[in-house]
Design a protein around this motif. Structure first.
Motif, PDB file in Angstrom:
ATOM      1  N   LEU A   3       0.821  -1.207   0.000  1.00 45.31           N
ATOM      2  CA  LEU A   3       0.000   0.000   0.000  1.00 45.31           C
ATOM      3  C   LEU A   3       0.856   1.259   0.000  1.00 45.31           C
ATOM      4  O   LEU A   3       0.528   2.248  -0.651  1.00 45.31           O
ATOM      5  CB  LEU A   3      -0.941   0.001   1.207  1.00 45.31           C
ATOM      6  N   ARG A   4       1.976   1.214   0.737  1.00 46.29           N
ATOM      7  CA  ARG A   4       2.807   2.416   0.791  1.00 46.29           C
ATOM      8  C   ARG A   4       3.403   2.732  -0.581  1.00 46.29           C
ATOM      9  O   ARG A   4       3.619   3.892  -0.930  1.00 46.29           O
ATOM     10  CB  ARG A   4       3.902   2.277   1.837  1.00 46.29           C
ATOM     11  N   GLN A   5       3.672   1.674  -1.377  1.00 46.78           N
ATOM     12  CA  GLN A   5       4.174   1.919  -2.724  1.00 46.78           C
ATOM     13  C   GLN A   5       3.117   2.642  -3.567  1.00 46.78           C
ATOM     14  O   GLN A   5       3.435   3.564  -4.325  1.00 46.78           O
ATOM     15  CB  GLN A   5       4.564   0.597  -3.379  1.00 46.78           C
ATOM     16  N   LEU A   6       1.867   2.228  -3.425  1.00 47.09           N
ATOM     17  CA  LEU A   6       0.790   2.904  -4.145  1.00 47.09           C
ATOM     18  C   LEU A   6       0.610   4.328  -3.649  1.00 47.09           C
ATOM     19  O   LEU A   6       0.365   5.247  -4.446  1.00 47.09           O
ATOM     20  CB  LEU A   6      -0.515   2.121  -3.986  1.00 47.09           C
ATOM     21  N   GLU A   7       0.740   4.524  -2.340  1.00 44.04           N
ATOM     22  CA  GLU A   7       0.627   5.871  -1.778  1.00 44.04           C
ATOM     23  C   GLU A   7       1.716   6.782  -2.328  1.00 44.04           C
ATOM     24  O   GLU A   7       1.456   7.924  -2.724  1.00 44.04           O
ATOM     25  CB  GLU A   7       0.725   5.814  -0.251  1.00 44.04           C
ATOM     26  N   TYR A   8       2.964   6.270  -2.376  1.00 44.82           N
ATOM     27  CA  TYR A   8       4.075   7.069  -2.896  1.00 44.82           C
ATOM     28  C   TYR A   8       3.890   7.333  -4.392  1.00 44.82           C
ATOM     29  O   TYR A   8       4.186   8.432  -4.867  1.00 44.82           O
ATOM     30  CB  TYR A   8       5.398   6.353  -2.669  1.00 44.82           C
ATOM     31  N   PHE A   9       3.407   6.322  -5.118  1.00 50.07           N
ATOM     32  CA  PHE A   9       3.179   6.482  -6.548  1.00 50.07           C
ATOM     33  C   PHE A   9       2.166   7.601  -6.822  1.00 50.07           C
ATOM     34  O   PHE A   9       2.388   8.472  -7.669  1.00 50.07           O
ATOM     35  CB  PHE A   9       2.685   5.156  -7.133  1.00 50.07           C
ATOM     36  N   VAL A  10       1.050   7.591  -6.100  1.00 51.56           N
ATOM     37  CA  VAL A  10       0.026   8.625  -6.283  1.00 51.56           C
ATOM     38  C   VAL A  10       0.581   9.994  -5.895  1.00 51.56           C
ATOM     39  O   VAL A  10       0.336  10.995  -6.585  1.00 51.56           O
ATOM     40  CB  VAL A  10      -1.228   8.291  -5.449  1.00 51.56           C
ATOM     41  N   ALA A  11       1.361  10.053  -4.828  1.00 52.09           N
ATOM     42  CA  ALA A  11       1.931  11.329  -4.387  1.00 52.09           C
ATOM     43  C   ALA A  11       2.878  11.903  -5.440  1.00 52.09           C
ATOM     44  O   ALA A  11       2.830  13.094  -5.752  1.00 52.09           O
ATOM     45  CB  ALA A  11       2.661  11.146  -3.058  1.00 52.09           C
ATOM     46  N   VAL A  12       3.743  11.065  -6.004  1.00 50.69           N
ATOM     47  CA  VAL A  12       4.674  11.537  -7.035  1.00 50.69           C
ATOM     48  C   VAL A  12       3.905  12.004  -8.271  1.00 50.69           C
ATOM     49  O   VAL A  12       4.225  13.036  -8.870  1.00 50.69           O
ATOM     50  CB  VAL A  12       5.683  10.435  -7.410  1.00 50.69           C
ATOM     51  N   ALA A  13       2.865  11.254  -8.648  1.00 55.13           N
ATOM     52  CA  ALA A  13       2.073  11.630  -9.814  1.00 55.13           C
ATOM     53  C   ALA A  13       1.384  12.969  -9.606  1.00 55.13           C
ATOM     54  O   ALA A  13       1.363  13.822 -10.506  1.00 55.13           O
ATOM     55  CB  ALA A  13       1.037  10.541 -10.109  1.00 55.13           C
ATOM     56  N   ARG A  69      -5.376   4.951  -6.973  1.00 54.43           N
ATOM     57  CA  ARG A  69      -6.234   5.822  -6.163  1.00 54.43           C
ATOM     58  C   ARG A  69      -7.420   5.046  -5.593  1.00 54.43           C
ATOM     59  O   ARG A  69      -7.790   5.216  -4.424  1.00 54.43           O
ATOM     60  CB  ARG A  69      -6.727   6.987  -7.015  1.00 54.43           C
ATOM     61  N   ALA A  70      -8.017   4.191  -6.412  1.00 59.61           N
ATOM     62  CA  ALA A  70      -9.165   3.416  -5.955  1.00 59.61           C
ATOM     63  C   ALA A  70      -8.780   2.479  -4.819  1.00 59.61           C
ATOM     64  O   ALA A  70      -9.534   2.308  -3.854  1.00 59.61           O
ATOM     65  CB  ALA A  70      -9.763   2.621  -7.121  1.00 59.61           C
ATOM     66  N   ALA A  71      -7.596   1.869  -4.916  1.00 58.05           N
ATOM     67  CA  ALA A  71      -7.137   0.967  -3.855  1.00 58.05           C
ATOM     68  C   ALA A  71      -6.932   1.724  -2.551  1.00 58.05           C
ATOM     69  O   ALA A  71      -7.337   1.258  -1.473  1.00 58.05           O
ATOM     70  CB  ALA A  71      -5.839   0.282  -4.285  1.00 58.05           C
ATOM     71  N   LEU A  72      -6.329   2.896  -2.634  1.00 58.24           N
ATOM     72  CA  LEU A  72      -6.104   3.691  -1.424  1.00 58.24           C
ATOM     73  C   LEU A  72      -7.426   4.186  -0.839  1.00 58.24           C
ATOM     74  O   LEU A  72      -7.604   4.215   0.382  1.00 58.24           O
ATOM     75  CB  LEU A  72      -5.188   4.875  -1.744  1.00 58.24           C
ATOM     76  N   ASP A  73      -8.367   4.554  -1.705  1.00 59.12           N
ATOM     77  CA  ASP A  73      -9.690   4.973  -1.231  1.00 59.12           C
ATOM     78  C   ASP A  73     -10.403   3.827  -0.529  1.00 59.12           C
ATOM     79  O   ASP A  73     -11.087   4.031   0.481  1.00 59.12           O
ATOM     80  CB  ASP A  73     -10.542   5.486  -2.395  1.00 59.12           C
ATOM     81  N   LEU A  80     -12.194   3.961   7.899  1.00 54.14           N
ATOM     82  CA  LEU A  80     -13.270   4.859   8.292  1.00 54.14           C
ATOM     83  C   LEU A  80     -14.436   4.083   8.892  1.00 54.14           C
ATOM     84  O   LEU A  80     -15.000   4.476   9.922  1.00 54.14           O
ATOM     85  CB  LEU A  80     -13.743   5.653   7.074  1.00 54.14           C
ATOM     86  N   ALA A  81     -14.803   2.951   8.273  1.00 52.33           N
ATOM     87  CA  ALA A  81     -15.915   2.152   8.782  1.00 52.33           C
ATOM     88  C   ALA A  81     -15.629   1.637  10.185  1.00 52.33           C
ATOM     89  O   ALA A  81     -16.500   1.660  11.066  1.00 52.33           O
ATOM     90  CB  ALA A  81     -16.190   0.983   7.829  1.00 52.33           C
ATOM     91  N   VAL A  82     -14.401   1.171  10.411  1.00 58.07           N
ATOM     92  CA  VAL A  82     -14.023   0.668  11.734  1.00 58.07           C
ATOM     93  C   VAL A  82     -14.063   1.796  12.769  1.00 58.07           C
ATOM     94  O   VAL A  82     -14.604   1.638  13.871  1.00 58.07           O
ATOM     95  CB  VAL A  82     -12.629   0.020  11.688  1.00 58.07           C
ATOM     96  N   ASP A  83     -13.488   2.935  12.406  1.00 61.22           N
ATOM     97  CA  ASP A  83     -13.466   4.054  13.345  1.00 61.22           C
ATOM     98  C   ASP A  83     -14.866   4.570  13.650  1.00 61.22           C
ATOM     99  O   ASP A  83     -15.176   4.960  14.785  1.00 61.22           O
ATOM    100  CB  ASP A  83     -12.609   5.196  12.782  1.00 61.22           C
ATOM    101  N   SER A 135      -7.334  21.587  -3.388  1.00 59.19           N
ATOM    102  CA  SER A 135      -6.828  20.640  -2.390  1.00 59.19           C
ATOM    103  C   SER A 135      -7.961  19.956  -1.639  1.00 59.19           C
ATOM    104  O   SER A 135      -7.850  18.780  -1.268  1.00 59.19           O
ATOM    105  CB  SER A 135      -5.902  21.369  -1.412  1.00 59.19           C
ATOM    106  N   LEU A 136      -9.047  20.673  -1.383  1.00 57.86           N
ATOM    107  CA  LEU A 136     -10.217  20.059  -0.761  1.00 57.86           C
ATOM    108  C   LEU A 136     -10.747  18.925  -1.630  1.00 57.86           C
ATOM    109  O   LEU A 136     -10.987  17.809  -1.157  1.00 57.86           O
ATOM    110  CB  LEU A 136     -11.323  21.098  -0.557  1.00 57.86           C
ATOM    111  N   LEU A 137     -10.940  19.215  -2.899  1.00 59.46           N
ATOM    112  CA  LEU A 137     -11.515  18.227  -3.807  1.00 59.46           C
ATOM    113  C   LEU A 137     -10.595  17.027  -3.994  1.00 59.46           C
ATOM    114  O   LEU A 137     -11.066  15.910  -4.227  1.00 59.46           O
ATOM    115  CB  LEU A 137     -11.821  18.875  -5.156  1.00 59.46           C
ATOM    116  N   ALA A 138      -9.287  17.257  -3.897  1.00 64.02           N
ATOM    117  CA  ALA A 138      -8.319  16.168  -4.045  1.00 64.02           C
ATOM    118  C   ALA A 138      -8.132  15.371  -2.763  1.00 64.02           C
ATOM    119  O   ALA A 138      -7.433  14.362  -2.764  1.00 64.02           O
ATOM    120  CB  ALA A 138      -6.971  16.726  -4.506  1.00 64.02           C
ATOM    121  N   GLY A 139      -8.759  15.828  -1.672  1.00 68.38           N
ATOM    122  CA  GLY A 139      -8.635  15.114  -0.405  1.00 68.38           C
ATOM    123  C   GLY A 139      -7.401  15.467   0.391  1.00 68.38           C
ATOM    124  O   GLY A 139      -7.129  14.843   1.415  1.00 68.38           O
TER     125      GLY A 139
END
Length: 299
Positions: A3-13, A69-73, A80-83, A135-139
């Motif tokens: 997951l962290r690889q996907l997070e970093y990938f989205v951040a770089v993009a 993005r879909a995987a991270l969402d 969110l559901a657990v919290d 930035s709001l719309l992008a989360g």
């Protein structure tokens, strides 16, 4: 694939660079680069074109991005559901604010939230209204205090927290210093001093001038309203300012009411209407609206 690889990938993009992405995810830049290389090796394809000054997605990278993005969402939705079910309020909230927010006691507001929810990390950034909405719309932000033009941006909910008359402020030795009011058409060809494009105040000025059939002549731009007031006080032009700021500097500025139409600057609390909202963000919205006396509509 992690997951962290996907997070970093989205951040770089999204940041178009490894250094900015590393700052965003709070990891050293070499660590981000190494994880992206591991992801590329696993997929057998390069995801980024690194040959230019800016990092760009390859064709494969562009195809992968929406799935990442879909995987991270999806993961965010699980957390969110657990919290939500366990009633936990923890994590991080990100707040944005425009520079021209003197009517808002933001430090007191955030301090009160921190006292109620000490396990929530709060971050704050300052930018023009258009960037804050983006930035709001992008989360990347959970709430933002923005300046509104005549319309509300799509995809966000807003609640006005301050509505103030805008005036034309000049030095006491200016040719207009004897005037009490001036129509919008009277601003034509005058050297104006204003906030930059993308701010609510500038949007109101541009809209009014366009409706009157001319484009404003902007002589000076600055993101800090205090600087605008100082420039006008030195006789460098006509500053368009909130009335309270002009009257607070009455010793140096003469405030002229703008008419036909009157212009108002509106500061609004805003948050996005789509996508998952964490319990911490919900708590911040509730707290902020209660502190500002705007509770009553659903989060």
């Amino acid at each position: 694939m992690e997951l962290r690889q996907l997070e970093y990938f989205v951040a770089v993009a999204e940041e178009a660079g490894f250094t900015r992405a590393a700052a965003r995810v709070h990891v050293a830049q070499p660590g981000v680069s190494a994880q992206i290389r591991r992801l590329e090796r696993e997929l057998g394809q390069e995801l980024f074109d690194r040959s230019g000054r800016t990092v760009r997605l390859t064709e494969v990278g562009a195809a992968v991005l929406p799935y990442a993005r879909a995987a991270l969402d999806a993961v965010a939705g699980v957390r969110l559901a657990v919290d939500e079910l366990t009633g936990l309020v923890r994590g991080r909230v990100a707040v944005g604010v425009v520079a021209s927010s003197a009517a808002l006691d933001l430090p007191d507001l955030l301090a009160g939230f921190h006292q109620r929810h000490p396990d929530v990390e709060i971050t704050l950034c300052e930018a023009n209204s258009d960037r804050l909405v983006e930035s709001l719309l992008a989360g990347r932000l959970d709430i933002a205090f923005i300046g509104l033009g005549s319309t509300t941006p799509q995809g966000v909910e807003t609640q006005v927290v301050a509505d103030e008359l805008l005036v034309a402020a000049v030095s006491h030795d200016h040719d207009l210093a004897a005037r009490r009011a001036i129509p919008v058409t009277g601003l034509r060809d005058l050297p104006l001093i204003s906030l930059p494009p993308g701010t609510g105040l500038r949007s109101r000025l541009d809209e009014a001038c366009t409706a009157a059939g001319f484009q404003p002549r902007i002589a000076f731009e600055a993101s800090d309203p205090q600087v605008l007031a100082q420039l006008a006080a030195r006789g460098l032009g006509v500053a368009v300012l909130p009335n309270s700021l002009a009257t607070a500097r009455a010793a140096h500025l003469h405030a002229i009411r703008i008419t036909h139409p009157e212009l108002h600057g509106r500061l609004a609390l805003s948050w996005r209407t789509t996508g998952p909202i964490s319990p911490a963000a919900r708590a911040l919205i509730r707290h902020t609206r209660a502190m500002l006396g705007t509770a009553g509509r659903g989060e």
